[in-house]
Write an enzyme that holds these catalytic residues in place. Sequence first.
Site, PDB file in Angstrom:
ATOM      1  N   ASP A  51       4.388 -27.028  24.215  1.00 33.06           N
ATOM      2  CA  ASP A  51       3.421 -27.962  23.623  1.00 33.06           C
ATOM      3  C   ASP A  51       2.095 -27.237  23.322  1.00 33.06           C
ATOM      4  O   ASP A  51       1.182 -27.818  22.749  1.00 33.06           O
ATOM      5  CB  ASP A  51       3.218 -29.217  24.493  1.00 33.06           C
ATOM      6  CG  ASP A  51       2.662 -28.919  25.873  1.00 33.06           C
ATOM      7  OD1 ASP A  51       2.479 -27.721  26.208  1.00 33.06           O
ATOM      8  OD2 ASP A  51       2.413 -29.881  26.630  1.00 33.06           O
ATOM      9  N   SER A  52       2.034 -25.934  23.680  1.00 31.84           N
ATOM     10  CA  SER A  52       0.901 -25.108  23.257  1.00 31.84           C
ATOM     11  C   SER A  52       0.806 -25.080  21.737  1.00 31.84           C
ATOM     12  O   SER A  52      -0.233 -24.707  21.188  1.00 31.84           O
ATOM     13  CB  SER A  52       1.055 -23.679  23.802  1.00 31.84           C
ATOM     14  OG  SER A  52       2.322 -23.152  23.474  1.00 31.84           O
ATOM     15  N   ASP A  90       9.652 -28.315  25.380  1.00 28.80           N
ATOM     16  CA  ASP A  90       8.605 -28.708  26.323  1.00 28.80           C
ATOM     17  C   ASP A  90       8.314 -30.201  26.128  1.00 28.80           C
ATOM     18  O   ASP A  90       7.929 -30.626  25.034  1.00 28.80           O
ATOM     19  CB  ASP A  90       7.349 -27.885  25.974  1.00 28.80           C
ATOM     20  CG  ASP A  90       6.395 -27.748  27.131  1.00 28.80           C
ATOM     21  OD1 ASP A  90       6.710 -28.217  28.234  1.00 28.80           O
ATOM     22  OD2 ASP A  90       5.326 -27.135  26.910  1.00 28.80           O
ATOM     23  N   LYS A 119      11.409 -28.809  29.538  1.00 29.51           N
ATOM     24  CA  LYS A 119      10.456 -28.385  30.581  1.00 29.51           C
ATOM     25  C   LYS A 119       9.524 -29.550  30.879  1.00 29.51           C
ATOM     26  O   LYS A 119       9.073 -30.238  29.947  1.00 29.51           O
ATOM     27  CB  LYS A 119       9.640 -27.177  30.119  1.00 29.51           C
ATOM     28  CG  LYS A 119       8.567 -26.755  31.142  1.00 29.51           C
ATOM     29  CD  LYS A 119       7.946 -25.410  30.820  1.00 29.51           C
ATOM     30  CE  LYS A 119       6.826 -25.465  29.827  1.00 29.51           C
ATOM     31  NZ  LYS A 119       5.656 -26.279  30.218  1.00 29.51           N
ATOM     32  N   GLU A 121       6.014 -30.579  33.432  1.00 28.03           N
ATOM     33  CA  GLU A 121       4.978 -30.086  34.344  1.00 28.03           C
ATOM     34  C   GLU A 121       4.893 -30.989  35.567  1.00 28.03           C
ATOM     35  O   GLU A 121       4.992 -32.209  35.445  1.00 28.03           O
ATOM     36  CB  GLU A 121       3.615 -30.062  33.625  1.00 28.03           C
ATOM     37  CG  GLU A 121       3.562 -29.062  32.481  1.00 28.03           C
ATOM     38  CD  GLU A 121       2.202 -28.966  31.812  1.00 28.03           C
ATOM     39  OE1 GLU A 121       1.196 -29.492  32.349  1.00 28.03           O
ATOM     40  OE2 GLU A 121       2.141 -28.350  30.729  1.00 28.03           O
ATOM     41  N   GLU A 188       2.404 -20.941  36.521  1.00 29.95           N
ATOM     42  CA  GLU A 188       1.285 -20.541  35.649  1.00 29.95           C
ATOM     43  C   GLU A 188      -0.023 -20.438  36.429  1.00 29.95           C
ATOM     44  O   GLU A 188      -0.328 -21.282  37.289  1.00 29.95           O
ATOM     45  CB  GLU A 188       1.121 -21.568  34.511  1.00 29.95           C
ATOM     46  CG  GLU A 188      -0.065 -21.229  33.597  1.00 29.95           C
ATOM     47  CD  GLU A 188      -0.101 -21.987  32.284  1.00 29.95           C
ATOM     48  OE1 GLU A 188       0.803 -22.794  32.004  1.00 29.95           O
ATOM     49  OE2 GLU A 188      -1.078 -21.757  31.527  1.00 29.95           O
TER      50      GLU A 188
HETATM   51  O1  KIV Z   1       3.265 -24.875  26.215  1.00 29.22           O
HETATM   52  C1  KIV Z   1       3.485 -23.710  26.541  1.00 29.22           C
HETATM   53  O2  KIV Z   1       3.505 -22.785  25.715  1.00 29.22           O
HETATM   54  C2  KIV Z   1       3.701 -23.446  27.960  1.00 29.22           C
HETATM   55  C3  KIV Z   1       3.653 -22.023  28.396  1.00 29.22           C
HETATM   56  C4  KIV Z   1       2.234 -21.631  28.536  1.00 29.22           C
HETATM   57  C5  KIV Z   1       4.440 -21.798  29.630  1.00 29.22           C
HETATM   58  O3  KIV Z   1       3.862 -24.348  28.724  1.00 29.22           O
END
Ligand code: KIV
Length: 270
Positions: A51-52, A90, A119, A121, A188
Amino acid sequence: MSIHTDKIAKKVTLTTIAKMKGVEPITMVTAYDALFAKLFDGNVDMILVGDSLNMSFLGKEDTLSATMNQMIYHTQAVCNGATLPLIVLDMPFGSYTNREDAVRNATRAYQETNAQAVKIEGGKERANIVKALTDNSIAVLGHIGLMPQFLRSDGGYKIRGKDKTDIDSLIEDARALESAGAFAIVVEGVKSEAGKAITDAVNIPTIGIGAGIDTDGQVLVWSDMFGFFEDFKPKFVKQYSKGAEIIRENLDRYTTEVKEKKFPSKEFTY
Ligand code: KIV
Protein backbone atom coordinates in the site's frame (compact mmCIF):
# COMPACT_ATOMS: atom_id res chain seq x y z
CA MET A 1 32.90 -8.80 -4.46
CA SER A 2 30.51 -11.53 -5.49
CA ILE A 3 27.69 -10.85 -7.89
CA HIS A 4 24.60 -12.99 -7.49
CA THR A 5 23.50 -13.94 -11.00
CA ASP A 6 21.32 -16.99 -10.38
CA LYS A 7 17.91 -16.58 -11.94
CA ILE A 8 14.96 -18.13 -10.14
CA ALA A 9 13.72 -20.82 -12.51
CA LYS A 10 10.61 -22.18 -10.80
CA LYS A 11 7.45 -20.63 -9.39
CA VAL A 12 8.08 -19.63 -5.77
CA THR A 13 5.46 -21.13 -3.46
CA LEU A 14 4.63 -20.86 0.23
CA THR A 15 6.56 -24.13 0.72
CA THR A 16 9.61 -22.65 -1.01
CA ILE A 17 9.54 -19.67 1.36
CA ALA A 18 9.05 -21.86 4.46
CA LYS A 19 12.08 -23.96 3.48
CA MET A 20 14.32 -20.92 3.07
CA LYS A 21 14.35 -20.01 6.78
CA GLY A 22 17.88 -20.28 8.06
CA VAL A 23 19.04 -21.69 4.70
CA GLU A 24 18.99 -18.88 2.15
CA PRO A 25 18.04 -15.21 2.55
CA ILE A 26 14.66 -14.32 1.02
CA THR A 27 14.51 -11.36 -1.37
CA MET A 28 11.37 -9.29 -1.71
CA VAL A 29 10.70 -5.96 -3.44
CA THR A 30 7.51 -4.04 -4.02
CA ALA A 31 5.98 -3.58 -7.47
CA TYR A 32 2.85 -1.77 -8.56
CA ASP A 33 2.64 -2.43 -12.29
CA ALA A 34 3.36 -5.01 -14.98
CA LEU A 35 6.35 -3.13 -16.41
CA PHE A 36 8.43 -3.31 -13.25
CA ALA A 37 7.03 -6.70 -12.20
CA LYS A 38 8.41 -8.07 -15.47
CA LEU A 39 11.84 -6.64 -14.70
CA PHE A 40 11.77 -8.30 -11.27
CA ASP A 41 10.40 -11.64 -12.55
CA GLY A 42 12.92 -14.41 -11.92
CA ASN A 43 15.20 -12.09 -9.93
CA VAL A 44 13.44 -11.95 -6.56
CA ASP A 45 11.66 -14.55 -4.45
CA MET A 46 8.66 -12.42 -3.58
CA ILE A 47 6.86 -9.31 -4.84
CA LEU A 48 4.75 -7.23 -2.47
CA VAL A 49 2.08 -5.04 -4.00
CA GLY A 50 2.42 -2.70 -1.04
CA ASP A 51 0.00 0.00 0.00
CA SER A 52 3.14 2.18 -0.16
CA LEU A 53 1.90 2.70 -3.72
CA ASN A 54 -0.43 5.31 -2.24
CA MET A 55 2.66 7.44 -1.53
CA SER A 56 5.18 6.60 -4.22
CA PHE A 57 2.72 6.00 -7.05
CA LEU A 58 -0.24 8.24 -6.18
CA GLY A 59 1.64 11.02 -4.39
CA LYS A 60 -0.37 10.87 -1.14
CA GLU A 61 1.19 11.71 2.23
CA ASP A 62 0.66 8.31 3.81
CA THR A 63 -0.78 4.88 3.04
CA LEU A 64 -4.09 5.32 4.85
CA SER A 65 -6.36 6.24 1.95
CA ALA A 66 -5.42 3.26 -0.26
CA THR A 67 -8.49 1.20 -1.12
CA MET A 68 -9.21 -2.44 -1.82
CA ASN A 69 -10.12 -1.57 -5.43
CA GLN A 70 -6.72 0.09 -5.93
CA MET A 71 -4.83 -2.82 -4.40
CA ILE A 72 -6.69 -5.27 -6.64
CA TYR A 73 -6.10 -3.16 -9.76
CA HIS A 74 -2.34 -2.92 -9.12
CA THR A 75 -2.03 -6.58 -8.11
CA GLN A 76 -3.71 -7.62 -11.36
CA ALA A 77 -1.11 -5.55 -13.24
CA VAL A 78 1.77 -7.10 -11.26
CA CYS A 79 0.43 -10.61 -11.86
CA ASN A 80 0.31 -9.82 -15.60
CA GLY A 81 4.02 -8.92 -15.52
CA ALA A 82 5.52 -11.55 -13.20
CA THR A 83 4.88 -15.26 -13.05
CA LEU A 84 7.69 -16.65 -10.88
CA PRO A 85 7.82 -14.69 -7.60
CA LEU A 86 5.34 -15.31 -4.81
CA ILE A 87 3.02 -12.30 -5.08
CA VAL A 88 1.45 -10.72 -1.99
CA LEU A 89 -1.40 -8.18 -1.96
CA ASP A 90 -1.15 -5.71 0.91
CA MET A 91 -4.55 -5.31 2.56
CA PRO A 92 -5.26 -1.57 2.87
CA PHE A 93 -6.19 0.30 6.04
CA GLY A 94 -9.80 -0.40 7.07
CA SER A 95 -10.18 -3.54 4.96
CA TYR A 96 -9.63 -6.01 7.85
CA THR A 97 -10.93 -4.31 10.98
CA ASN A 98 -13.05 -7.36 11.84
CA ARG A 99 -13.02 -11.01 10.78
CA GLU A 100 -15.99 -10.69 8.40
CA ASP A 101 -14.52 -7.72 6.50
CA ALA A 102 -11.11 -9.37 6.43
CA VAL A 103 -12.43 -12.63 4.98
CA ARG A 104 -14.69 -10.83 2.48
CA ASN A 105 -11.94 -8.51 1.25
CA ALA A 106 -9.17 -11.12 1.18
CA THR A 107 -11.51 -13.48 -0.70
CA ARG A 108 -11.88 -10.71 -3.30
CA ALA A 109 -8.08 -10.49 -3.45
CA TYR A 110 -7.87 -14.21 -4.22
CA GLN A 111 -10.79 -14.24 -6.66
CA GLU A 112 -9.88 -11.11 -8.63
CA THR A 113 -6.06 -11.49 -8.75
CA ASN A 114 -3.49 -14.28 -8.83
CA ALA A 115 -1.89 -13.16 -5.55
CA GLN A 116 -0.82 -16.13 -3.44
CA ALA A 117 -1.14 -14.31 -0.11
CA VAL A 118 -2.29 -11.13 1.58
CA LYS A 119 -0.39 -9.01 4.10
CA ILE A 120 -1.93 -7.43 7.16
CA GLU A 121 -0.38 -5.14 9.76
CA GLY A 122 -0.68 -5.88 13.47
CA GLY A 123 0.56 -8.20 16.21
CA LYS A 124 -1.25 -10.19 18.89
CA GLU A 125 -4.33 -7.94 18.68
CA ARG A 126 -4.77 -9.02 15.04
CA ALA A 127 -4.04 -12.73 15.55
CA ASN A 128 -7.79 -13.49 15.47
CA ILE A 129 -8.02 -11.87 12.02
CA VAL A 130 -5.02 -13.86 10.75
CA LYS A 131 -6.65 -17.04 12.08
CA ALA A 132 -9.96 -16.24 10.37
CA LEU A 133 -8.10 -15.81 7.07
CA THR A 134 -5.92 -18.92 7.36
CA ASP A 135 -8.99 -20.95 8.45
CA ASN A 136 -10.48 -19.85 5.13
CA SER A 137 -7.41 -21.03 3.16
CA ILE A 138 -6.03 -17.55 2.63
CA ALA A 139 -2.28 -17.33 3.20
CA VAL A 140 -1.17 -14.41 5.38
CA LEU A 141 2.07 -12.48 5.62
CA GLY A 142 2.12 -10.68 8.98
CA HIS A 143 3.66 -7.24 9.56
CA ILE A 144 4.92 -6.06 12.95
CA GLY A 145 7.22 -3.39 14.38
CA LEU A 146 6.78 0.00 12.75
CA MET A 147 3.41 -0.26 11.02
CA PRO A 148 2.64 2.58 8.61
CA GLN A 149 -1.14 2.03 8.93
CA PHE A 150 -0.83 2.91 12.65
CA LEU A 151 0.81 6.26 11.80
CA ARG A 152 -1.92 8.49 13.25
CA SER A 153 -2.75 6.39 16.33
CA ASP A 154 0.98 6.02 17.14
CA GLY A 155 1.61 9.74 16.56
CA GLY A 156 4.29 9.20 13.89
CA TYR A 157 6.67 6.58 12.54
CA LYS A 158 8.38 5.16 15.65
CA ILE A 159 11.35 2.78 15.71
CA ARG A 160 10.54 -0.23 17.90
CA GLY A 161 12.50 -2.71 20.01
CA LYS A 162 14.61 -0.19 21.87
CA ASP A 163 14.37 -2.00 25.23
CA LYS A 164 13.79 -5.50 26.56
CA THR A 165 10.12 -4.89 27.37
CA ASP A 166 9.39 -3.83 23.81
CA ILE A 167 11.47 -6.65 22.31
CA ASP A 168 9.49 -9.13 24.46
CA SER A 169 6.26 -7.58 23.28
CA LEU A 170 7.37 -7.89 19.62
CA ILE A 171 8.29 -11.53 20.21
CA GLU A 172 4.80 -12.13 21.63
CA ASP A 173 3.36 -10.49 18.49
CA ALA A 174 5.44 -12.72 16.21
CA ARG A 175 4.53 -15.88 18.13
CA ALA A 176 0.83 -14.99 18.09
CA LEU A 177 0.94 -14.52 14.32
CA GLU A 178 2.82 -17.79 13.87
CA SER A 179 0.22 -19.65 16.00
CA ALA A 180 -2.57 -18.05 13.96
CA GLY A 181 -1.06 -19.54 10.80
CA ALA A 182 0.89 -16.68 9.19
CA PHE A 183 3.47 -18.13 6.75
CA ALA A 184 6.02 -15.33 7.30
CA ILE A 185 6.27 -11.95 8.99
CA VAL A 186 7.51 -8.56 7.76
CA VAL A 187 9.44 -6.89 10.59
CA GLU A 188 9.75 -3.16 9.97
CA GLY A 189 11.71 -0.39 11.68
CA VAL A 190 13.14 -2.19 14.71
CA LYS A 191 16.58 -2.18 16.31
CA SER A 192 18.75 -4.96 14.88
CA GLU A 193 18.79 -6.80 18.28
CA ALA A 194 15.00 -6.96 18.06
CA GLY A 195 15.15 -8.20 14.45
CA LYS A 196 17.41 -11.05 15.56
CA ALA A 197 15.42 -11.89 18.70
CA ILE A 198 12.15 -12.07 16.75
CA THR A 199 13.75 -14.20 14.02
CA ASP A 200 15.17 -16.61 16.60
CA ALA A 201 11.82 -16.85 18.41
CA VAL A 202 9.70 -18.17 15.53
CA ASN A 203 9.87 -21.04 13.06
CA ILE A 204 8.45 -19.03 10.17
CA PRO A 205 10.64 -16.67 8.10
CA THR A 206 10.97 -13.01 9.02
CA ILE A 207 11.46 -10.46 6.28
CA GLY A 208 13.08 -7.28 7.49
CA ILE A 209 12.83 -3.69 6.37
CA GLY A 210 14.97 -1.53 8.59
CA ALA A 211 15.36 -4.51 10.96
CA GLY A 212 19.06 -5.30 10.55
CA ILE A 213 20.98 -8.16 8.96
CA ASP A 214 19.68 -11.09 11.02
CA THR A 215 16.16 -11.46 9.64
CA ASP A 216 15.50 -14.34 7.21
CA GLY A 217 15.01 -11.98 4.28
CA GLN A 218 14.84 -8.34 3.25
CA VAL A 219 12.23 -6.20 1.53
CA LEU A 220 12.58 -2.72 0.03
CA VAL A 221 10.17 -0.42 -1.79
CA TRP A 222 11.33 -0.36 -5.43
CA SER A 223 11.04 3.39 -5.90
CA ASP A 224 13.17 3.96 -2.77
CA MET A 225 15.88 1.42 -3.62
CA PHE A 226 16.32 2.63 -7.19
CA GLY A 227 16.29 6.30 -6.24
CA PHE A 228 13.03 7.40 -7.83
CA PHE A 229 11.22 8.52 -4.67
CA GLU A 230 12.81 11.74 -3.45
CA ASP A 231 10.38 13.14 -0.84
CA PHE A 232 12.34 11.53 2.01
CA LYS A 233 14.85 8.69 2.50
CA PRO A 234 14.66 6.57 5.65
CA LYS A 235 18.06 5.48 7.11
CA PHE A 236 17.48 1.84 6.11
CA VAL A 237 17.08 2.59 2.40
CA LYS A 238 20.12 1.84 0.27
CA GLN A 239 19.80 3.48 -3.13
CA TYR A 240 21.09 1.00 -5.71
CA SER A 241 20.68 3.54 -8.51
CA LYS A 242 19.95 7.21 -8.97
CA GLY A 243 16.70 6.66 -10.86
CA ALA A 244 15.35 10.21 -10.63
CA GLU A 245 18.65 11.70 -11.82
CA ILE A 246 18.89 9.28 -14.74
CA ILE A 247 15.35 10.14 -15.85
CA ARG A 248 15.92 13.89 -15.55
CA GLU A 249 19.19 13.80 -17.50
CA ASN A 250 17.71 11.74 -20.28
CA LEU A 251 14.49 13.72 -20.42
CA ASP A 252 16.66 16.81 -20.79
CA ARG A 253 18.51 15.20 -23.73
CA TYR A 254 15.14 14.43 -25.35
CA THR A 255 13.66 17.90 -24.87
CA THR A 256 16.87 19.54 -26.12
CA GLU A 257 16.90 17.36 -29.23
CA VAL A 258 13.22 18.12 -29.94
CA LYS A 259 13.70 21.88 -29.41
CA GLU A 260 16.79 21.85 -31.62
CA LYS A 261 15.01 19.79 -34.31
CA LYS A 262 17.54 16.95 -33.94
CA PHE A 263 14.97 14.32 -33.05
CA PRO A 264 13.62 12.46 -34.96
CA SER A 265 16.61 12.08 -37.25
CA LYS A 266 16.49 9.90 -40.42
CA GLU A 267 17.15 6.78 -38.34
CA PHE A 268 13.83 7.21 -36.54
CA THR A 269 11.78 8.28 -39.55
CA TYR A 270 9.67 6.14 -41.96
O1 KIV B 1 3.49 -1.11 1.70
C1 KIV B 1 4.63 -1.55 1.65
O2 KIV B 1 5.37 -1.36 0.68
C2 KIV B 1 5.11 -2.30 2.81
C3 KIV B 1 6.57 -2.55 2.90
C4 KIV B 1 7.23 -1.33 3.41
C5 KIV B 1 6.88 -3.75 3.71
O3 KIV B 1 4.35 -2.63 3.67
